[in-house]
Enzyme design. Structure first.
Site, PDB file in Angstrom:
ATOM      1  N   ARG A   1       0.806  -1.225   0.000  1.00 48.43           N
ATOM      2  CA  ARG A   1       0.000   0.000   0.000  1.00 48.43           C
ATOM      3  C   ARG A   1       0.836   1.270   0.000  1.00 48.43           C
ATOM      4  O   ARG A   1       0.579   2.199  -0.765  1.00 48.43           O
ATOM      5  CB  ARG A   1      -0.925   0.045   1.232  1.00 48.43           C
ATOM      6  CG  ARG A   1      -2.178  -0.739   1.088  1.00 48.43           C
ATOM      7  CD  ARG A   1      -2.613  -1.231   2.435  1.00 48.43           C
ATOM      8  NE  ARG A   1      -1.646  -2.219   2.892  1.00 48.43           N
ATOM      9  CZ  ARG A   1      -1.697  -3.511   2.563  1.00 48.43           C
ATOM     10  NH1 ARG A   1      -2.688  -3.972   1.874  1.00 48.43           N
ATOM     11  NH2 ARG A   1      -0.761  -4.353   2.966  1.00 48.43           N
ATOM     12  N   THR A   2       1.801   1.332   0.910  1.00 52.44           N
ATOM     13  CA  THR A   2       2.519   2.597   1.080  1.00 52.44           C
ATOM     14  C   THR A   2       3.275   2.944  -0.204  1.00 52.44           C
ATOM     15  O   THR A   2       3.175   4.060  -0.712  1.00 52.44           O
ATOM     16  CB  THR A   2       3.480   2.516   2.287  1.00 52.44           C
ATOM     17  OG1 THR A   2       2.710   2.132   3.428  1.00 52.44           O
ATOM     18  CG2 THR A   2       4.145   3.844   2.551  1.00 52.44           C
TER      19      THR A   2
ATOM     20  N   LYS B   1      26.289  -5.075  -4.128  1.00 52.18           N
ATOM     21  CA  LYS B   1      27.753  -5.093  -4.362  1.00 52.18           C
ATOM     22  C   LYS B   1      28.485  -4.459  -3.182  1.00 52.18           C
ATOM     23  O   LYS B   1      29.666  -4.158  -3.276  1.00 52.18           O
ATOM     24  CB  LYS B   1      28.089  -4.295  -5.628  1.00 52.18           C
ATOM     25  CG  LYS B   1      27.443  -4.792  -6.897  1.00 52.18           C
ATOM     26  CD  LYS B   1      27.929  -3.907  -8.058  1.00 52.18           C
ATOM     27  CE  LYS B   1      27.096  -4.082  -9.303  1.00 52.18           C
ATOM     28  NZ  LYS B   1      27.368  -3.016 -10.280  1.00 52.18           N
TER      29      LYS B   1
ATOM     30  N   ARG C   1      11.604   3.776   3.049  1.00 53.75           N
ATOM     31  CA  ARG C   1      11.236   2.845   4.126  1.00 53.75           C
ATOM     32  C   ARG C   1      12.436   1.962   4.400  1.00 53.75           C
ATOM     33  O   ARG C   1      13.086   1.479   3.465  1.00 53.75           O
ATOM     34  CB  ARG C   1      10.045   1.986   3.731  1.00 53.75           C
ATOM     35  CG  ARG C   1       9.818   0.841   4.694  1.00 53.75           C
ATOM     36  CD  ARG C   1       8.573   0.055   4.419  1.00 53.75           C
ATOM     37  NE  ARG C   1       7.393   0.823   4.749  1.00 53.75           N
ATOM     38  CZ  ARG C   1       6.159   0.309   4.748  1.00 53.75           C
ATOM     39  NH1 ARG C   1       5.969  -0.956   4.436  1.00 53.75           N
ATOM     40  NH2 ARG C   1       5.111   1.055   5.060  1.00 53.75           N
TER      41      ARG C   1
ATOM     42  N   HIS D   1       5.794   6.397  11.015  1.00 53.06           N
ATOM     43  CA  HIS D   1       5.252   6.169   9.672  1.00 53.06           C
ATOM     44  C   HIS D   1       4.240   7.315   9.459  1.00 53.06           C
ATOM     45  O   HIS D   1       3.028   7.098   9.447  1.00 53.06           O
ATOM     46  CB  HIS D   1       4.579   4.788   9.651  1.00 53.06           C
ATOM     47  CG  HIS D   1       4.124   4.286   8.328  1.00 53.06           C
ATOM     48  ND1 HIS D   1       4.206   5.036   7.166  1.00 53.06           N
ATOM     49  CD2 HIS D   1       3.554   3.110   7.976  1.00 53.06           C
ATOM     50  CE1 HIS D   1       3.708   4.312   6.171  1.00 53.06           C
ATOM     51  NE2 HIS D   1       3.305   3.154   6.641  1.00 53.06           N
TER      52      HIS D   1
HETATM   53  C1  NCD Z   1       2.054  -0.915   8.260  1.00 55.29           C
HETATM   54  C2  NCD Z   1       3.552  -0.719   8.328  1.00 55.29           C
HETATM   55  O1  NCD Z   1       4.274  -1.000   7.386  1.00 55.29           O
HETATM   56  O2  NCD Z   1       3.955  -0.233   9.378  1.00 55.29           O
HETATM   57  N1  NCD Z   1       1.608  -1.140   6.958  1.00 55.29           N
HETATM   58  C3  NCD Z   1       1.298  -0.066   6.186  1.00 55.29           C
HETATM   59  O3  NCD Z   1       2.126   0.757   5.896  1.00 55.29           O
HETATM   60  N2  NCD Z   1       0.020   0.066   5.818  1.00 55.29           N
HETATM   61  C4  NCD Z   1       1.521  -1.880   9.227  1.00 55.29           C
HETATM   62  C5  NCD Z   1       2.044  -3.282   9.287  1.00 55.29           C
HETATM   63  O4  NCD Z   1       2.953  -3.657   8.546  1.00 55.29           O
HETATM   64  O5  NCD Z   1       1.493  -4.050  10.078  1.00 55.29           O
END
Ligand code: NCD
Length: 300
Positions: free
Chosen positions: A50-51, A78, A99, A127
């Site tokens: 999703r993100t 590498k 991320r 997040h």
């Molecule tokens: C979350 C995350 O990555 O922190 N997912 C997301 O971004 N929607 C929650 C999770 O992984 O449980």
């Protein structure tokens, strides 16, 4: 210019994001989104559906180009360092969305990069775009945040979505109840700080009871953050949202989840009309459009 932590945002700034996202959603519906120039780079050192895709979709909707870095197929393999990787990609893009499994990695990337950096999740820490979208979804579905009773249920220790959401809810005058499997509670200092800072009502409970909840926000056990995998298995045992919880819930209660969901949401619960997390996930695009637009405008 960067968006690293939800804790860096003031109430007015958050309200502005929520309002900008609402406008974005309207413009999307009417097909009237103003186009921008620029390149957004997505750098995901940890899995994401999703993100990453909603950041990419939001960028495309704004008329921006997207380049994607894949750690698996990059010179990281590498032996290239994190610093060199960030400095390189910074040459090729106007915004970096990152991320990474380590806490503090987005902040570090922001130090190396001249372009603005958006934290799309750093370990168990933060997040911020998810927290904004969660507040946006609650406001959209319930019409307000103030005065609601919101239950945060699940792994409140390792989930990076939960602690900032508790602060956000406290800031906007919601009452918060916390329920977690044994050993996965919200850090005590965070609860105390949120209470003190916002005069919020925050309560820990051992029992899941949705009879007074307006919103139940559930997350999975974050097994990848456990040093000991058998502890994660132990924590997952018996942690599930039983259909009976929804039957006993307050009229109109909504069930949210950042997703991905696992066994904590059994099929009967997923099929219930209270389950609104797909709609919640859809909010990711307008909210992330609002974030990228503001950051790009700040750059000029
Ligand atoms: C979350 C995350 O990555 O922190 N997912 C997301 O971004 N929607 C929650 C999770 O992984 O449980």
């Amino acid at each position: 210019m960067d968006l690293i932590s939800f804790m860096d945002l003031g109430k007015e700034e958050i309200e502005r994001y929520l309002e900008d996202a609402r406008k974005m959603e309207e413009q999307l519906k009417e097909g009237k989104v103003k186009k921008h120039d620029g390149i957004v780079a997505t750098l995901f050192f940890e899995p994401s559906t999703r993100t990453k895709l909603s950041f990419q979709s939001a960028s495309h909707r704004l008329g921006l180009d997207v380049i994607d870095f894949s750690a698996e197929r990059s010179s990281i393999k590498k032996g290239e360092s994190f610093e060199d990787t960030i400095r390189m990609i910074d040459n090729y893009a106007d915004v970096l969305v990152i991320r990474h499994p380590e806490e503090g990695s987005a902040e570090l990337a922001a130090k190396y990069a001249e372009s603005p950096v958006i934290n799309a999740g750093d370990g168990s820490n933060q997040h911020p775009s998810q927290t904004l979208l969660d507040l946006y979804a609650i406001k959209k579905m319930k019409g307000k945040i103030e005065g609601l009773e919101v239950h945060l249920v699940g792994d409140l220790k390792y989930a990076r979505v939960m602690r900032p959401l508790m602060y956000g809810l406290a800031m906007f005058g919601a009452k918060v109840k916390l329920a977690s499997p044994t050993g996965l509670g919200m850090p005590k200092e965070a609860i105390e700080e949120a209470k003190e800072k916002y005069g919020a009502e925050i309560e820990e409970t051992t029992k899941i009871d949705f009879s007074t909840a307006d919103v139940a926000y559930v997350c999975r056990v974050q097994e990848e953050r456990f040093a000991n995998k058998s502890e994660a298995e132990e924590a997952k045992k018996g942690y599930t949202i039983k259909p009976g919880y929804l039957e006993a819930a307050k009229e109109g209660m909504i069930l949210l989840h950042p997703l991905p969901k696992r066994d904590e949401i059994p099929p009967e619960v997923a099929a219930s009309p209270q389950a609104r997390y797909l709609e919640q996930a859809r909010c990711g695009v307008p909210v992330r459009m609002a974030i990228i637009k503001k950051i790009l405008e700040g750059r000029k």
